[in-house]
Write a protein that holds these residues in place. Structure first.
Motif, PDB file in Angstrom:
ATOM      1  N   TYR A   1      13.779  32.122  30.183  1.00 48.26           N
ATOM      2  CA  TYR A   1      13.708  33.066  29.070  1.00 48.26           C
ATOM      3  C   TYR A   1      14.590  32.618  27.905  1.00 48.26           C
ATOM      4  O   TYR A   1      14.165  32.591  26.755  1.00 48.26           O
ATOM      5  CB  TYR A   1      14.124  34.461  29.548  1.00 48.26           C
ATOM      6  CG  TYR A   1      14.453  35.402  28.420  1.00 48.26           C
ATOM      7  CD1 TYR A   1      13.435  36.027  27.708  1.00 48.26           C
ATOM      8  CD2 TYR A   1      15.772  35.660  28.059  1.00 48.26           C
ATOM      9  CE1 TYR A   1      13.728  36.878  26.661  1.00 48.26           C
ATOM     10  CE2 TYR A   1      16.075  36.509  27.024  1.00 48.26           C
ATOM     11  CZ  TYR A   1      15.048  37.111  26.325  1.00 48.26           C
ATOM     12  OH  TYR A   1      15.342  37.952  25.293  1.00 48.26           O
ATOM     13  N   LYS A   2      15.831  32.282  28.225  1.00 44.58           N
ATOM     14  CA  LYS A   2      16.783  31.904  27.175  1.00 44.58           C
ATOM     15  C   LYS A   2      16.320  30.651  26.435  1.00 44.58           C
ATOM     16  O   LYS A   2      16.360  30.592  25.202  1.00 44.58           O
ATOM     17  CB  LYS A   2      18.165  31.689  27.784  1.00 44.58           C
ATOM     18  CG  LYS A   2      19.236  31.411  26.759  1.00 44.58           C
ATOM     19  CD  LYS A   2      20.588  31.256  27.414  1.00 44.58           C
ATOM     20  CE  LYS A   2      21.611  30.856  26.356  1.00 44.58           C
ATOM     21  NZ  LYS A   2      22.854  30.440  26.938  1.00 44.58           N
ATOM     22  N   ALA A   3      15.869  29.656  27.190  1.00 40.12           N
ATOM     23  CA  ALA A   3      15.443  28.407  26.567  1.00 40.12           C
ATOM     24  C   ALA A   3      14.189  28.606  25.716  1.00 40.12           C
ATOM     25  O   ALA A   3      14.143  28.152  24.564  1.00 40.12           O
ATOM     26  CB  ALA A   3      15.188  27.347  27.640  1.00 40.12           C
ATOM     27  N   ALA A   4      13.201  29.281  26.247  1.00 39.32           N
ATOM     28  CA  ALA A   4      11.922  29.382  25.546  1.00 39.32           C
ATOM     29  C   ALA A   4      11.929  30.415  24.430  1.00 39.32           C
ATOM     30  O   ALA A   4      11.386  30.169  23.351  1.00 39.32           O
ATOM     31  CB  ALA A   4      10.814  29.707  26.545  1.00 39.32           C
ATOM     32  N   PHE A   5      12.538  31.566  24.653  1.00 36.25           N
ATOM     33  CA  PHE A   5      12.380  32.658  23.699  1.00 36.25           C
ATOM     34  C   PHE A   5      13.596  32.922  22.820  1.00 36.25           C
ATOM     35  O   PHE A   5      13.492  33.648  21.843  1.00 36.25           O
ATOM     36  CB  PHE A   5      11.997  33.934  24.442  1.00 36.25           C
ATOM     37  CG  PHE A   5      10.710  33.793  25.196  1.00 36.25           C
ATOM     38  CD1 PHE A   5       9.516  33.571  24.541  1.00 36.25           C
ATOM     39  CD2 PHE A   5      10.702  33.843  26.576  1.00 36.25           C
ATOM     40  CE1 PHE A   5       8.328  33.417  25.236  1.00 36.25           C
ATOM     41  CE2 PHE A   5       9.524  33.698  27.282  1.00 36.25           C
ATOM     42  CZ  PHE A   5       8.337  33.478  26.606  1.00 36.25           C
ATOM     43  N   ARG A   6      14.727  32.356  23.136  1.00 37.93           N
ATOM     44  CA  ARG A   6      15.900  32.534  22.279  1.00 37.93           C
ATOM     45  C   ARG A   6      16.274  31.251  21.560  1.00 37.93           C
ATOM     46  O   ARG A   6      16.732  31.279  20.433  1.00 37.93           O
ATOM     47  CB  ARG A   6      17.083  33.040  23.097  1.00 37.93           C
ATOM     48  CG  ARG A   6      16.857  34.459  23.598  1.00 37.93           C
ATOM     49  CD  ARG A   6      17.931  34.849  24.534  1.00 37.93           C
ATOM     50  NE  ARG A   6      18.758  35.895  23.938  1.00 37.93           N
ATOM     51  CZ  ARG A   6      19.895  36.297  24.443  1.00 37.93           C
ATOM     52  NH1 ARG A   6      20.359  35.710  25.530  1.00 37.93           N
ATOM     53  NH2 ARG A   6      20.568  37.252  23.892  1.00 37.93           N
ATOM     54  N   GLU A   7      16.107  30.128  22.243  1.00 40.89           N
ATOM     55  CA  GLU A   7      16.485  28.843  21.655  1.00 40.89           C
ATOM     56  C   GLU A   7      15.268  28.029  21.212  1.00 40.89           C
ATOM     57  O   GLU A   7      15.434  26.951  20.667  1.00 40.89           O
ATOM     58  CB  GLU A   7      17.316  28.043  22.662  1.00 40.89           C
ATOM     59  CG  GLU A   7      18.601  28.736  23.053  1.00 40.89           C
ATOM     60  CD  GLU A   7      19.309  28.090  24.227  1.00 40.89           C
ATOM     61  OE1 GLU A   7      18.745  27.143  24.834  1.00 40.89           O
ATOM     62  OE2 GLU A   7      20.419  28.533  24.550  1.00 40.89           O
ATOM     63  N   TYR A   8      14.070  28.524  21.502  1.00 39.92           N
ATOM     64  CA  TYR A   8      12.803  27.880  21.118  1.00 39.92           C
ATOM     65  C   TYR A   8      12.684  26.463  21.658  1.00 39.92           C
ATOM     66  O   TYR A   8      12.115  25.592  21.029  1.00 39.92           O
ATOM     67  CB  TYR A   8      12.608  27.914  19.592  1.00 39.92           C
ATOM     68  CG  TYR A   8      12.673  29.313  19.049  1.00 39.92           C
ATOM     69  CD1 TYR A   8      11.647  30.217  19.320  1.00 39.92           C
ATOM     70  CD2 TYR A   8      13.778  29.740  18.316  1.00 39.92           C
ATOM     71  CE1 TYR A   8      11.714  31.517  18.847  1.00 39.92           C
ATOM     72  CE2 TYR A   8      13.845  31.042  17.838  1.00 39.92           C
ATOM     73  CZ  TYR A   8      12.822  31.912  18.110  1.00 39.92           C
ATOM     74  OH  TYR A   8      12.883  33.204  17.660  1.00 39.92           O
TER      75      TYR A   8
END
Length: 186
Positions: A134-141
């Motif tokens: 989640y963090k990699a894909a949706f917060r850090e793109y």
């Protein structure tokens, strides 16, 4: 559910610390703020959330066992322990296997508890693969990194399922009558 447990775990006015105080114990914890305790506190919430489902599954499995198996064991003089070991356990093996698979894969893919209760913290103590994804894909793109975490999670779940299926392998011989069980007290 997570909001309730946030209140229970609160270091200042939480139910758990106040329970220790009421019992006269000087045991106060910052359940979600200490790196060594946060993952256990969050994992307990996840386990608690799904415990009722597991119990319902096992109860349904137990209700499906015909009474005549227990009557036959009683006539043969089996103790409660031997009845459980030789009747209930073998007939519930598939139910236990399903319950174990659901529990372990559910723990691997846990996300909402970490997200709501700790946001992966303190530091990264409560990171799981789903939270990393989640963090990699949706917060850090960083979609590639998120996809890699998702792929590893799927492989972990498949590996757990394969291992459990091999450990709890059922064969045709499992349901055949056994000889020399020695139920008679003697």
């Amino acid at each position: 559910m997570c909001q309730l447990w946030l209140s229970i775990y609160n270091a200042d006015y939480g139910l758990l610390n106040n329970l220790f105080k009421a019992l006269g114990l000087r045991y106060r914890q910052k359940w979600l703020s200490e790196t060594s305790k946060a993952i256990y506190a969050v994992a307990f919430v996840n386990a608690w959330q799904w415990m009722g489902y597991q119990f319902a599954l096992i109860m349904a499995g137990m209700k499906s066992i015909p009474d005549y198996y227990y009557e036959a064991a009683k006539i043969d003089g089996a103790s409660q322990w031997k009845t459980y070991w030789h009747v209930t356990l073998p007939l519930l093996a598939e139910t236990y296997k399903l319950s174990l698979i659901v529990s372990l894969t559910g723990g691997i893919k846990a996300f909402s508890e970490m997200f709501i209760m700790t946001k992966g913290g303190p530091g990264n103590a409560t990171y799981t693969l789903t939270y990393i994804m989640y963090k990699a894909a949706f917060r850090e793109y960083r979609y590639g990194y998120g996809m890699a975490a998702a792929s590893i999670m799927v492989l972990e779940c498949l590996l757990v399922i394969i291992i459990i299926n091999r450990l709890v392998r059922q064969s045709e011989d499992f349901y055949k009558p056994r000889k020399n069980l020695n139920f008679k007290a003697g």
